[in-house]
Scaffold this motif. Structure first.
Motif, PDB file in Angstrom:
ATOM      1  N   GLY A 133     -10.454 -33.421  13.582  1.00 29.29           N
ATOM      2  CA  GLY A 133     -10.380 -33.772  14.997  1.00 29.29           C
ATOM      3  C   GLY A 133     -11.182 -32.909  15.938  1.00 29.29           C
ATOM      4  N   CYS A 134     -11.963 -31.958  15.408  1.00 34.72           N
ATOM      5  CA  CYS A 134     -12.813 -31.141  16.283  1.00 34.72           C
ATOM      6  C   CYS A 134     -13.953 -31.999  16.836  1.00 34.72           C
ATOM      7  N   THR A 135     -14.284 -31.771  18.083  1.00 37.48           N
ATOM      8  CA  THR A 135     -15.344 -32.561  18.711  1.00 37.48           C
ATOM      9  C   THR A 135     -16.563 -31.717  19.100  1.00 37.48           C
ATOM     10  N   ARG A 136     -16.411 -30.392  19.065  1.00 35.45           N
ATOM     11  CA  ARG A 136     -17.526 -29.509  19.436  1.00 35.45           C
ATOM     12  C   ARG A 136     -17.606 -28.340  18.462  1.00 35.45           C
ATOM     13  N   ILE A 137     -18.817 -27.980  18.107  1.00 37.06           N
ATOM     14  CA  ILE A 137     -19.035 -26.815  17.243  1.00 37.06           C
ATOM     15  C   ILE A 137     -20.135 -25.958  17.859  1.00 37.06           C
ATOM     16  N   PHE A 138     -19.835 -24.674  18.026  1.00 33.12           N
ATOM     17  CA  PHE A 138     -20.803 -23.703  18.522  1.00 33.12           C
ATOM     18  C   PHE A 138     -21.255 -22.862  17.329  1.00 33.12           C
ATOM     19  N   LEU A 139     -22.547 -22.856  17.082  1.00 32.13           N
ATOM     20  CA  LEU A 139     -23.064 -22.178  15.883  1.00 32.13           C
ATOM     21  C   LEU A 139     -24.478 -21.665  16.136  1.00 32.13           C
ATOM     22  N   PRO A 140     -25.009 -20.838  15.230  1.00 31.70           N
ATOM     23  CA  PRO A 140     -26.366 -20.302  15.419  1.00 31.70           C
ATOM     24  C   PRO A 140     -27.417 -21.408  15.483  1.00 31.70           C
ATOM     25  N   ARG A 141     -28.435 -21.171  16.260  1.00 36.48           N
ATOM     26  CA  ARG A 141     -29.491 -22.176  16.413  1.00 36.48           C
ATOM     27  C   ARG A 141     -30.143 -22.523  15.072  1.00 36.48           C
ATOM     28  N   ASP A 142     -30.262 -21.550  14.191  1.00 36.80           N
ATOM     29  CA  ASP A 142     -30.900 -21.806  12.900  1.00 36.80           C
ATOM     30  C   ASP A 142     -30.088 -22.736  12.007  1.00 36.80           C
ATOM     31  N   ASN A 143     -28.813 -22.950  12.326  1.00 32.60           N
ATOM     32  CA  ASN A 143     -27.973 -23.873  11.565  1.00 32.60           C
ATOM     33  C   ASN A 143     -27.845 -25.238  12.226  1.00 32.60           C
ATOM     34  N   ALA A 144     -28.446 -25.400  13.415  1.00 30.41           N
ATOM     35  CA  ALA A 144     -28.203 -26.612  14.209  1.00 30.41           C
ATOM     36  C   ALA A 144     -28.738 -27.870  13.543  1.00 30.41           C
ATOM     37  N   GLU A 145     -29.919 -27.796  12.935  1.00 27.30           N
ATOM     38  CA  GLU A 145     -30.477 -28.992  12.317  1.00 27.30           C
ATOM     39  C   GLU A 145     -29.635 -29.453  11.137  1.00 27.30           C
ATOM     40  N   GLU A 146     -29.147 -28.501  10.365  1.00 17.06           N
ATOM     41  CA  GLU A 146     -28.271 -28.824   9.245  1.00 17.06           C
ATOM     42  C   GLU A 146     -27.003 -29.518   9.723  1.00 17.06           C
ATOM     43  N   ALA A 147     -26.431 -29.026  10.818  1.00 20.74           N
ATOM     44  CA  ALA A 147     -25.180 -29.591  11.328  1.00 20.74           C
ATOM     45  C   ALA A 147     -25.382 -30.928  12.026  1.00 20.74           C
ATOM     46  N   SER A 148     -26.594 -31.179  12.514  1.00 14.83           N
ATOM     47  CA  SER A 148     -26.818 -32.368  13.336  1.00 14.83           C
ATOM     48  C   SER A 148     -27.006 -33.643  12.534  1.00 14.83           C
ATOM     49  N   VAL A 149     -26.919 -33.577  11.213  1.00 13.45           N
ATOM     50  CA  VAL A 149     -27.083 -34.795  10.422  1.00 13.45           C
ATOM     51  C   VAL A 149     -25.899 -35.734  10.598  1.00 13.45           C
ATOM     52  N   LEU A 150     -24.809 -35.225  11.141  1.00 12.54           N
ATOM     53  CA  LEU A 150     -23.614 -36.057  11.350  1.00 12.54           C
ATOM     54  C   LEU A 150     -23.517 -36.499  12.796  1.00 12.54           C
ATOM     55  N   GLU A 151     -23.040 -37.732  12.984  1.00 13.21           N
ATOM     56  CA  GLU A 151     -22.804 -38.240  14.327  1.00 13.21           C
ATOM     57  C   GLU A 151     -21.323 -38.125  14.665  1.00 13.21           C
ATOM     58  N   GLY A 152     -21.011 -38.180  15.962  1.00 18.28           N
ATOM     59  CA  GLY A 152     -19.621 -38.165  16.384  1.00 18.28           C
ATOM     60  C   GLY A 152     -19.054 -36.778  16.629  1.00 18.28           C
ATOM     61  N   ILE A 153     -19.899 -35.766  16.586  1.00 17.82           N
ATOM     62  CA  ILE A 153     -19.455 -34.407  16.876  1.00 17.82           C
ATOM     63  C   ILE A 153     -20.598 -33.672  17.571  1.00 17.82           C
ATOM     64  N   TRP A 174     -25.116 -26.652  29.575  1.00 17.40           N
ATOM     65  CA  TRP A 174     -25.400 -26.696  28.138  1.00 17.40           C
ATOM     66  C   TRP A 174     -25.001 -28.054  27.595  1.00 17.40           C
ATOM     67  N   THR A 175     -25.966 -28.887  27.342  1.00 22.46           N
ATOM     68  CA  THR A 175     -25.677 -30.195  26.758  1.00 22.46           C
ATOM     69  C   THR A 175     -25.876 -30.119  25.252  1.00 22.46           C
ATOM     70  N   PRO A 176     -25.129 -30.926  24.524  1.00 15.58           N
ATOM     71  CA  PRO A 176     -25.284 -30.891  23.055  1.00 15.58           C
ATOM     72  C   PRO A 176     -26.721 -31.180  22.644  1.00 15.58           C
ATOM     73  N   ALA A 177     -27.201 -30.399  21.726  1.00 16.58           N
ATOM     74  CA  ALA A 177     -28.573 -30.585  21.246  1.00 16.58           C
ATOM     75  C   ALA A 177     -28.660 -31.830  20.369  1.00 16.58           C
ATOM     76  N   LYS A 178     -29.726 -32.572  20.516  1.00 21.47           N
ATOM     77  CA  LYS A 178     -29.972 -33.753  19.692  1.00 21.47           C
ATOM     78  C   LYS A 178     -31.185 -33.474  18.817  1.00 21.47           C
ATOM     79  N   PHE A 179     -30.923 -33.288  17.569  1.00 21.12           N
ATOM     80  CA  PHE A 179     -31.985 -32.950  16.625  1.00 21.12           C
ATOM     81  C   PHE A 179     -32.299 -34.140  15.721  1.00 21.12           C
ATOM     82  N   VAL A 180     -33.563 -34.244  15.353  1.00 25.97           N
ATOM     83  CA  VAL A 180     -33.962 -35.189  14.315  1.00 25.97           C
ATOM     84  C   VAL A 180     -34.015 -34.390  13.014  1.00 25.97           C
ATOM     85  N   PRO A 181     -33.091 -34.655  12.090  1.00 28.65           N
ATOM     86  CA  PRO A 181     -33.045 -33.843  10.862  1.00 28.65           C
ATOM     87  C   PRO A 181     -34.338 -33.924  10.073  1.00 28.65           C
ATOM     88  N   LYS A 182     -34.757 -32.794   9.547  1.00 29.43           N
ATOM     89  CA  LYS A 182     -35.905 -32.772   8.656  1.00 29.43           C
ATOM     90  C   LYS A 182     -35.511 -33.358   7.316  1.00 29.43           C
TER      91      LYS A 182
END
Length: 507
Positions: A133-153, A174-182
């Motif tokens: 049920g978590c809706t937000r995750i704060f994490l290091p920028r270097d992990n953001a692309e890995e985490a962004s492969v999922l939608e809904g969070i 600070w708006t949620p970052a939208k990454f295009v996963p590599k």
């Protein structure tokens, strides 16, 4: 004096559990304690957090500070709790007010200057956090692309502790970052079309890739066994979404995602040396981590010099080959890692390498041949679907025979993709991807034979004393050959071809 609470997560294998990070600042002699079954790596976080708070422009409380990581029964490892510990301490000290922290998760290692460093295992944590049920995750920028492969969070990439505090205070938009996963492609260096001769072995590779059947290549030195094995990834299609997620989770936990990359789409190809330990092959360590059988999940595990691996290491492959998973048990915990891989072994037929060779005589004694043959047990050989003799390549085939595009990797891969689509439709919704994964019920349902083919099958099983496991595997291979032929039913030629692949070394 005060109290603060935020949330983080603890990895347990490929899953994660929510961890409450509570901090209490009370009167008394200045001290800093971390409780809650924390590992030494977390105890060392005290100095990192103290330095990060001070060097980010905040004050570390001059009081008795206790940080509790709950639940206390769960052993905690690693450096991913640093950000959560710092935030809870700042809350307890009255330097941070964060009203809507209930649905947020904090991850990240802090440097002494307050910058966030990447941590391992982010993707499985994000998957579990979403389920919780978590809706937000704060994490290091270097992990953001890995985490962004999922939608809904929502994923918030954090550069420094100071930026995080300013956001919580409402002083930073600070708006949620939208990454295009590599997409990380694992490319094969060998095109199967560049291999000269060995048509029988190349056909076996096509069958193995189409149904994900285990393969053993044996023959004299220099006949092309290793080159054939290394060409296999070139004919394997990209991973499906479900497979990519499984593989990326494993590589995330192992800390092997390159440059914080997103979803892995190329199939893994792992080739450990024959001196590798059992723990490195099946997984283990004080903190259980994936071994080579899991890092090869949905890809290829190539064991060159198959007979040179210690016997106990090869015996460790029994469970992953049969069940598609490996359970690693330690005193603190027991975890399960997936291990559905295509095993490819390559070996010489004897110590000198020339047993059965058409041009060189074998120099091995009878005793040495007996000892060599005992290095690989019957149960392991029984779990290998295709046993392929790779003979010496003739001069004409090597240098004079014309090259054909029929065996170019892209052409062969198209055939494999067609068969994979057939299997995806056949096993839709069952959790099975390939013919090799069929249970006995699946074999009975999808591998029915007509009377003539059944009669041949019965005679072959009785004549060659084929085990129940081997006969089932033979039917699975025949099912794959029929799929390659575009046939709805298994016919006699398909079963005959499957049977010839069961001829073991020395028979």
């Amino acid at each position: 004096m005060g109290w603060g609470k935020v949330y983080s997560a603890s990895l347990v294998g490929l899953e994660a559990e929510l961890v409450d990070v509570e901090a209490d600042s009370s009167a008394g002699q200045a001290a800093f304690f971390i409780v809650g079954l924390a590992d030494k790596s977390i105890d060392e976080a005290k100095e990192r957090v103290r330095g990060a708070i001070k060097n980010s422009g905040f004050s570390f409380p001059r009081s008795r500070v206790i940080v509790n990581l709950a639940p206390a029964y769960l052993k905690k490892y690693g450096t991913s709790y640093d950000l959560a510990i710092a935030a809870s301490i700042l809350q307890a000290a009255g330097q941070l007010r964060w009203e809507d922290s209930d649905n947020a998760l904090l991850l990240g290692e802090l440097s002494l200057e307050g910058k966030l460093r990447a941590v391992a295992g982010v993707l499985p944590i994000v998957l579990s956090a979403k389920k919780m049920g978590c809706t937000r995750i704060f994490l290091p920028r270097d992990n953001a692309e890995e985490a962004s492969v999922l939608e809904g969070i929502d994923i918030f990439p954090v550069e420094t502790l100071g930026d995080f505090v300013r956001f919580c205070r409402g002083k930073m938009d600070w708006t949620p970052a939208k990454f295009v996963p590599k997409k990380v492609e694992i490319v094969s260096p060998v095109n199967i079309g560049s291999i000269r001769g060995q048509l029988h072995a190349r056909r076996a590779l096509l069958v193995a890739a189409s149904g994900f059947h285990n393969l053993l290549l044996w023959g004299p030195p220099g006949s092309g066994k290793t080159m054939l094995a290394k060409s296999l990834p070139s004919i394997l299609p990209a991973l499906s979404w479900e497979e990519s997620l499984e593989v990326t989770k494993i590589y995330s936990v192992a800390g092997l995602l390159v440059g914080g990359a997103g979803l892995i789409s190329g199939r893994p190809f792992r080739s450990p040396h024959h001196s590798s330990s059992g723990a490195s092959i099946v997984g283990g360590g004080r903190i259980p981590t994936p071994g080579e059988v899991s890092l090869a999940h949905r890809g290829v595990l190539f064991l060159d010099e198959f007979g040179e691996f210690p016997k106990y290491v090869l015996e460790n492959l029994r469970q992953p080959l049969e069940d598609g998973k490996v359970q690693v048990s330690r005193v603190a915990r027991s975890v399960v890692f997936p291990s559905r891989f295509l095993l490819v072994g390559a070996m010489n037929p004897c110590p000198c390498g020339y047993l059965g060779d058409s041009e060189k005589e074998c120099l091995c004694s009878g005793n040495s041949l007996d000892r060599y043959s005992q290095r690989i047990s019957g149960p392991i050989l029984d779990r290998i679907d295709l046993h392929i003799h790779v003979p010496r390549v003739k001069f004409h085939d090597l240098y004079e025979a014309p090259v054909t595009d029929a065996w170019d990797s892209s052409t062969v891969r198209a055939q494999v993709e067609t068969v994979h689509r057939i299997q995806a439709e056949r096993f839709s919704g069952s959790g099975i991807f390939y013919n090799s994964e069929m249970s006995s019920d699946g074999v009975a349902r999808f591998c029915s034979l007509d009377s003539e083919t059944h009669s041949f099958f019965r005679d072959a099983v009785e004549k060659f004393s084929v085990s129940a496991r081997s006969s089932n595997r033979m039917l699975k291979v025949a099912r794959t050959i029929a799929d390659l032929d575009g046939s709805e039913n298994i016919k006699l030629p398909h079963l005959v071809e499957a049977l010839q692949y069961r001829t073991r070394m020395g028979e």
